[in-house]
Design a protein around this motif. Structure first.
Motif, PDB file in Angstrom:
ATOM      1  N   VAL A   1       0.471  -1.363  -0.313  1.00 41.83           N
ATOM      2  CA  VAL A   1      -0.119   0.033   0.019  1.00 41.83           C
ATOM      3  C   VAL A   1       0.783   1.492  -0.393  1.00 41.83           C
ATOM      4  CG1 VAL A   1      -1.741   1.070   1.393  1.00 41.83           C
ATOM      5  CG2 VAL A   1      -1.873  -1.881   1.038  1.00 41.83           C
ATOM      6  N   GLY A   2       2.238   0.774   0.930  1.00 38.97           N
ATOM      7  CA  GLY A   2       3.048   2.397   1.463  1.00 38.97           C
ATOM      8  C   GLY A   2       3.577   2.410  -0.876  1.00 38.97           C
ATOM      9  N   MET A   3       3.874   1.617  -1.249  1.00 38.57           N
ATOM     10  CA  MET A   3       4.411   1.822  -2.718  1.00 38.57           C
ATOM     11  C   MET A   3       3.408   2.297  -3.569  1.00 38.57           C
ATOM     12  SD  MET A   3       7.358   0.367  -3.346  1.00 38.57           S
ATOM     13  CE  MET A   3       8.190  -0.231  -4.053  1.00 38.57           C
ATOM     14  N   TRP A   4       1.906   2.121  -3.455  1.00 38.62           N
ATOM     15  CA  TRP A   4       0.671   2.704  -3.672  1.00 38.62           C
ATOM     16  C   TRP A   4       1.153   4.134  -4.055  1.00 38.62           C
ATOM     17  CZ3 TRP A   4      -3.291  -1.203  -2.356  1.00 38.62           C
ATOM     18  CH2 TRP A   4      -3.334  -2.482  -3.502  1.00 38.62           C
TER      19      TRP A   4
ATOM     20  N   LYS B   1       5.069   4.002  -6.109  1.00 45.06           N
ATOM     21  CA  LYS B   1       6.192   3.633  -7.297  1.00 45.06           C
ATOM     22  C   LYS B   1       4.998   2.516  -8.142  1.00 45.06           C
ATOM     23  CE  LYS B   1       9.544   4.663  -3.708  1.00 45.06           C
ATOM     24  NZ  LYS B   1       9.196   5.389  -3.028  1.00 45.06           N
ATOM     25  N   ASN B   2       4.096   1.897  -7.765  1.00 46.44           N
ATOM     26  CA  ASN B   2       3.537   0.665  -8.526  1.00 46.44           C
ATOM     27  C   ASN B   2       2.158   1.717  -8.258  1.00 46.44           C
ATOM     28  OD1 ASN B   2       5.314  -1.363  -8.444  1.00 46.44           O
ATOM     29  ND2 ASN B   2       5.344  -1.798  -6.650  1.00 46.44           N
ATOM     30  N   LEU B   3       1.458   0.761  -9.207  1.00 43.29           N
ATOM     31  CA  LEU B   3      -0.328   0.787  -9.007  1.00 43.29           C
ATOM     32  C   LEU B   3      -1.267  -0.336  -8.703  1.00 43.29           C
ATOM     33  CD1 LEU B   3      -0.617   2.698 -13.350  1.00 43.29           C
ATOM     34  CD2 LEU B   3      -1.409   3.063 -10.991  1.00 43.29           C
ATOM     35  N   PRO B   4      -1.610  -0.200  -8.049  1.00 42.03           N
ATOM     36  CA  PRO B   4      -2.540  -1.468  -7.736  1.00 42.03           C
ATOM     37  C   PRO B   4      -3.573  -2.205  -8.473  1.00 42.03           C
ATOM     38  CG  PRO B   4      -4.053   0.205  -7.183  1.00 42.03           C
ATOM     39  CD  PRO B   4      -2.747   1.253  -7.994  1.00 42.03           C
ATOM     40  N   SER B   5      -3.238  -3.141  -8.755  1.00 46.92           N
ATOM     41  CA  SER B   5      -3.638  -4.264 -10.129  1.00 46.92           C
ATOM     42  C   SER B   5      -5.666  -3.423 -10.049  1.00 46.92           C
ATOM     43  CB  SER B   5      -4.240  -5.728  -9.191  1.00 46.92           C
ATOM     44  OG  SER B   5      -5.227  -5.892  -8.289  1.00 46.92           O
ATOM     45  N   THR B   6      -6.383  -3.505 -11.212  1.00 45.66           N
ATOM     46  CA  THR B   6      -7.463  -3.085 -11.155  1.00 45.66           C
ATOM     47  C   THR B   6      -8.170  -3.276 -10.037  1.00 45.66           C
ATOM     48  OG1 THR B   6      -7.364  -2.972 -13.676  1.00 45.66           O
ATOM     49  CG2 THR B   6     -10.261  -3.263 -12.613  1.00 45.66           C
ATOM     50  N   GLU B   7      -8.677  -5.245  -9.712  1.00 48.76           N
ATOM     51  CA  GLU B   7      -8.789  -5.510  -8.530  1.00 48.76           C
ATOM     52  C   GLU B   7      -9.245  -4.949  -7.258  1.00 48.76           C
ATOM     53  OE1 GLU B   7      -9.532 -10.129  -6.431  1.00 48.76           O
ATOM     54  OE2 GLU B   7      -8.441 -10.161  -7.499  1.00 48.76           O
ATOM     55  N   ASN B   8      -8.015  -4.648  -6.890  1.00 45.08           N
ATOM     56  CA  ASN B   8      -7.631  -3.773  -5.826  1.00 45.08           C
ATOM     57  C   ASN B   8      -7.749  -2.576  -5.606  1.00 45.08           C
ATOM     58  OD1 ASN B   8      -5.947  -6.484  -4.220  1.00 45.08           O
ATOM     59  ND2 ASN B   8      -4.014  -5.968  -5.592  1.00 45.08           N
TER      60      ASN B   8
ATOM     61  N   VAL C   1      10.203   8.966   7.363  1.00 42.95           N
ATOM     62  CA  VAL C   1      10.011   7.230   7.673  1.00 42.95           C
ATOM     63  C   VAL C   1       9.939   6.382   6.940  1.00 42.95           C
ATOM     64  CG1 VAL C   1       8.142   8.841   8.123  1.00 42.95           C
ATOM     65  CG2 VAL C   1       8.225   7.815   5.383  1.00 42.95           C
ATOM     66  N   THR C   2      10.110   5.490   7.644  1.00 40.06           N
ATOM     67  CA  THR C   2       9.580   3.840   6.186  1.00 40.06           C
ATOM     68  C   THR C   2       8.774   3.399   5.532  1.00 40.06           C
ATOM     69  OG1 THR C   2      10.451   2.626   8.246  1.00 40.06           O
ATOM     70  CG2 THR C   2      12.314   3.406   7.090  1.00 40.06           C
ATOM     71  N   TYR C   3       7.820   2.392   4.985  1.00 38.25           N
ATOM     72  CA  TYR C   3       6.786   2.004   4.981  1.00 38.25           C
ATOM     73  C   TYR C   3       7.058   0.506   5.789  1.00 38.25           C
ATOM     74  CZ  TYR C   3       6.285   4.541   0.756  1.00 38.25           C
ATOM     75  OH  TYR C   3       6.207   5.832  -0.234  1.00 38.25           O
ATOM     76  N   GLY C   4       5.997   0.044   6.266  1.00 38.17           N
ATOM     77  CA  GLY C   4       5.916  -1.258   7.055  1.00 38.17           C
ATOM     78  C   GLY C   4       5.027  -1.199   8.218  1.00 38.17           C
ATOM     79  N   GLY C   5       4.603   0.512   8.890  1.00 35.74           N
ATOM     80  CA  GLY C   5       4.519   0.500  10.392  1.00 35.74           C
ATOM     81  C   GLY C   5       3.352  -0.659  10.496  1.00 35.74           C
ATOM     82  N   ASP C   6       2.663  -1.056  11.694  1.00 37.50           N
ATOM     83  CA  ASP C   6       2.381  -2.574  11.566  1.00 37.50           C
ATOM     84  C   ASP C   6       0.734  -1.455  11.988  1.00 37.50           C
ATOM     85  OD1 ASP C   6       3.039  -4.525  10.807  1.00 37.50           O
ATOM     86  OD2 ASP C   6       3.619  -5.486  13.112  1.00 37.50           O
TER      87      ASP C   6
END
Length: 230
Positions: A39-42, A46-53, A105-110
């Motif tokens: 989600v952080g990459m979206w 950096k990335n696009l989610p798939s159509t379903e996502n 910051v870094t991605y991945g915080g719970d």
């Protein structure tokens, strides 16, 4: 439109809608069966989610999926949409004109939007009028609820003395559910009672009431004349 530009627009739209809904990245990742890092990459473009996502993300955020696919945000309802996000921490002012910290910051915080990595990613400029004011922090305005006073994308500063009626204020509420973050709202303070905070909104014009026990913090927005030293 170039693919990279579309990634940036879609990512920014997802992030804006998520923050205005008072959600953290895990609130999107878990229902989709994906990771917080994804989600952080979206959101960073950096990335696009798939159509379903993308469609499922739109359902979670209660926004129009077709608009989201174009990098736009069209809310299906406006219940409890936050007005602002904190972009720096309160703290004593270091020296120098660019000294209101924006932490890296870094991605991945719970349990939040992100995990602080301890590095300084940049600074918001400290105006001369508040050079010696402690515990100042900055906000990005997300909504148009206080137009024409504050526009979306504008940086405002909070701090100084305690707010009094007539001040513009930022209201931080406690989160609605465990694992979420509290929402922040920009309004004009009208009055306070033992149990309520009554405020004014400009767009659309309205008088709103907050339960005092649901409010975590109430900060004064520093007006322009103070920022420039008058």
């Amino acid at each position: 439109m170039a693919k990279n530009d579309m990634k940036q627009r879609v990512g920014a739209a997802i992030q804006t809608a998520r923050k205005r809904r008072g959600l953290v990245q895990r609130n999107i990742a878990d229902p989709l069966g994906t990771t917080v890092a994804a989600v952080g990459m979206w959101e960073s473009g950096k990335n696009l989610p798939s159509t379903e996502n993308l469609i499922k993300t739109a359902e979670i955020l209660r926004v129009d999926p077709a608009a989201l696919g174009r990098g736009e945000v069209v809310y299906l309802d406006d219940v409890g949409l936050a007005d602002a996000e904190v972009i720096s921490d309160p703290g004593p002012p270091p020296s120098g004109p660019m000294d209101v910290k924006v932490m890296g910051v870094t991605y991945g915080g719970d349990d939040g939007d992100f995990t602080f990595n301890g590095e300084i990613a940049g600074y918001v400029r400290r105006p001369a009028g508040i050079a010696t004011v402690p515990n100042v922090f900055a906000l990005h305005v997300l909504s148009d609820s206080m137009v024409p006073r504050y526009d979306p994308g504008e940086v405002i500063y909070c701090g100084g003395r305690d707010p009094i009626p007539g001040d513009h204020v930022v209201i931080e509420t406690f989160p609605d559910q465990e694992g979420q973050v509290g929402k922040s709202f920009i309004k004009k303070l009208l009055r306070r009672t033992g149990s309520e905070i009554i405020v004014q909104q400009y767009n659309p014009p309205a008088e709103l009431t907050f339960d005092r026990y649901a409010v975590k913090n109430l900060w004064r927005v520093i007006p322009l004349k103070e920022l420039i030293g008058f």
